[in-house]
Design an enzyme around this catalytic site. Structure first.
Site, mmCIF file in Angstrom:
data_model
loop_
_atom_site.group_PDB
_atom_site.id
_atom_site.type_symbol
_atom_site.label_atom_id
_atom_site.label_comp_id
_atom_site.label_asym_id
_atom_site.label_seq_id
_atom_site.Cartn_x
_atom_site.Cartn_y
_atom_site.Cartn_z
ATOM 1 N N TRP A 102 0.824 -1.213 0.000
ATOM 2 C CA TRP A 102 0.000 0.000 0.000
ATOM 3 C C TRP A 102 0.851 1.254 0.000
ATOM 4 O O TRP A 102 0.512 2.242 -0.658
ATOM 5 C CB TRP A 102 -1.009 -0.017 1.152
ATOM 6 C CG TRP A 102 -2.129 -0.974 0.870
ATOM 7 C CD1 TRP A 102 -2.431 -2.109 1.556
ATOM 8 C CD2 TRP A 102 -3.073 -0.907 -0.214
ATOM 9 N NE1 TRP A 102 -3.504 -2.748 0.965
ATOM 10 C CE2 TRP A 102 -3.916 -2.038 -0.116
ATOM 11 C CE3 TRP A 102 -3.283 -0.009 -1.266
ATOM 12 C CZ2 TRP A 102 -4.960 -2.291 -1.023
ATOM 13 C CZ3 TRP A 102 -4.318 -0.268 -2.169
ATOM 14 C CH2 TRP A 102 -5.140 -1.386 -2.039
ATOM 15 N N ASP A 173 -1.809 6.369 6.599
ATOM 16 C CA ASP A 173 -2.864 5.563 5.984
ATOM 17 C C ASP A 173 -3.216 4.464 6.979
ATOM 18 O O ASP A 173 -2.577 3.423 7.042
ATOM 19 C CB ASP A 173 -2.364 4.968 4.666
ATOM 20 C CG ASP A 173 -3.372 3.995 4.057
ATOM 21 O OD1 ASP A 173 -4.459 3.806 4.637
ATOM 22 O OD2 ASP A 173 -3.056 3.441 2.982
ATOM 23 N N LYS A 197 -12.425 -2.023 6.242
ATOM 24 C CA LYS A 197 -11.671 -2.979 7.049
ATOM 25 C C LYS A 197 -12.140 -2.957 8.509
ATOM 26 O O LYS A 197 -12.636 -3.947 9.002
ATOM 27 C CB LYS A 197 -10.177 -2.676 6.970
ATOM 28 C CG LYS A 197 -9.536 -3.256 5.717
ATOM 29 C CD LYS A 197 -9.163 -2.264 4.692
ATOM 30 C CE LYS A 197 -8.708 -2.921 3.400
ATOM 31 N NZ LYS A 197 -7.922 -2.019 2.578
HETATM 32 C C1 LIG Z 1 -7.405 -1.465 1.584
HETATM 33 C C2 LIG Z 1 -6.322 -0.452 1.727
HETATM 34 C C3 LIG Z 1 -6.199 0.619 0.831
HETATM 35 C C4 LIG Z 1 -7.118 0.810 -0.349
HETATM 36 O O1 LIG Z 1 -8.353 1.230 0.071
HETATM 37 P P1 LIG Z 1 -9.515 1.604 -0.971
HETATM 38 O O2 LIG Z 1 -10.580 2.074 -0.039
HETATM 39 O O3 LIG Z 1 -9.854 0.359 -1.711
HETATM 40 O O4 LIG Z 1 -9.006 2.662 -1.871
HETATM 41 C C5 LIG Z 1 -5.186 1.527 1.046
HETATM 42 N N1 LIG Z 1 -4.337 1.397 2.067
HETATM 43 C C6 LIG Z 1 -4.421 0.374 2.946
HETATM 44 C C7 LIG Z 1 -3.447 0.282 4.080
HETATM 45 C C8 LIG Z 1 -5.414 -0.578 2.802
HETATM 46 O O5 LIG Z 1 -5.497 -1.591 3.677
#
Ligand SMILES: *Cc1c(COP(=O)(O)O)cnc(C)c1O
Length: 361
Positions: A102, A173, A197
């Protein structure tokens, strides 16, 4: 009714209590005669749902008053662009940790807008299994911000500390670790997370941003990509993802009922601890992530014989344990055990793994 233990990395399992509450509300929310899905986002009913969700999130995370909480769309992936667009503020470079899949994506997007200075890169032979040692990274004093991914969802690698970036805003993030334990929000300039998540259903993205970082977006940026647009309009500049926002609110209320984030941290540490302990105690399973940065939320593991992967997955599914396949980029297995995964689900997985090993080890 049969419910499985769903170890999906996202969209992920939700608390059964929350789904039952949503079910009870589905046709007629609090005598409104309407489903939340059918409400005007500007009506008093939805405004109260929105306000309560924000208040509960602020309480759970102890978010200081000088931070805005935005309820957006576009996923964490849109934040990969919104962060540079809003935080560069005339500067030309930003510092990025490169610790997994990511953060690689965040870097690729930021490169469209600025010079990306990779301050740490933990890739070895195509794999990411560790984070840099605390204090080992030198930041660029002219960087507009420092970006990192506290929990790399795909590799199951989690920072056991928050980097100290001094006066340079720290951006995180937190898609797969937000709400898993208490954090000190004041250490961050921006925290963002896709909801699917550890918050609620897909379609909602939470952004927690310090107020002084709002309002100097890069020339030419779309209005929808300007934090100020959403901050000024209480996330209702356009139609927000109302149903996901409501569901997230139910999850926040559920978390408060569980005892808040201190209680969740204790449960999460225990759930992850027993799963790693079972893996470590076996010669049949292995966890690739370095011990000091093992994720509480995503637990990748491998079988000694990868030819058994398909059998493992099929038998697990027959035992009501689903979505255990690792990400296609790393292979093996991955058990995502977010807040909503009951401890009984982790116990059932551990028991299944022991039994599978006995029969195949
Ligand atoms: C799932 C995830 C993303 C992507 O998220 P989207 O909502 O699909 O854009 C980005 N960063 C991390 C750490 C993730 O787990």
């Amino acid at each position: 009714m049969r419910r499985v233990f769903n170890f999906s990395a996202g969209p992920a399992t939700l608390p059964q209590d929350v789904l039952e509450k949503a079910q009870a509300d589905i046709l007629n929310w609090q005598a409104s005669g309407m489903s939340v899905m059918e409400m005007s986002h500007r009506g008093k009913e939805f405004m109260s749902i929105a306000a309560e969700a924000e208040a509960d999130l602020r309480e759970l995370m102890a978010i200081p008053d000088n931070y805005k909480v935005l309820f957006l769309q576009g996923g964490a992936s849109s934040q990969f662009a919104m962060v540079p667009l809003n935080l560069l503020r005339g500067k030309t470079s930003a510092d990025y940790y490169r610790t997994g899949s990511w953060s690689k994506k965040a870097i690729a997007e930021a490169k469209r807008y600025c010079n990306v200075n990779v301050v740490a890169n933990t890739e070895i032979d195509g794999s990411f299994t560790a984070v840099p040692e605390q204090g080992s990274v030198a930041f660029n004093p002219d960087a507009a911000y420092v970006h990192y991914t506290p929990n790399e969802t795909i590799e199951g690698v989690e920072f056991p500390y928050v980097p100290d970036t001094g006066d340079v805003p720290l951006v995180a993030d937190m898609s797969s670790t937000i709400l898993s334990r208490p954090i000190e929000v004041s250490k961050f300039g921006v925290i963002y997370a896709g909801a699917q998540k550890n918050i609620g259903p897909a379609g909602l993205t939470i952004v927690i941003v310090r107020e002084d970082l709002i309002g100097d977006v890069k020339d030419g940026a779309p209005a929808m990509f300007d934090y100020a647009t959403h901050a000024k309009n209480d996330s209702m500049y356009n139609t927000p993802p109302t149903y996901s926002w409501y569901l997230a609110g139910l999850v926040f209320a559920w978390l408060k009922k569980q005892g808040g984030l201190m209680a969740m941290a204790e449960i999460n540490e225990r759930k992850a601890g027993k799963l790693y302990a079972a893996i470590d105690a076996s010669n049949f399973y292995a966890a690739p992530a370095a011990v000091n940065c093992r994720s509480w939320m995503n637990v990748p593991f491998t079988l000694a014989n990868a030819e058994l992967d398909a059998v493992f997955l099929a038998e697990a599914k027959a035992a009501n344990l689903v979505t255990l396949k690792g990400h296609r980029s790393v292979g093996g297995m991955r058990a995502s055990i977010y807040n909503a995964m009951p401890e009984a689900g982790v116990d059932a997985l551990i028991a299944f793994m022991a039994d599978f090993e006995k029969r195949n080890g």
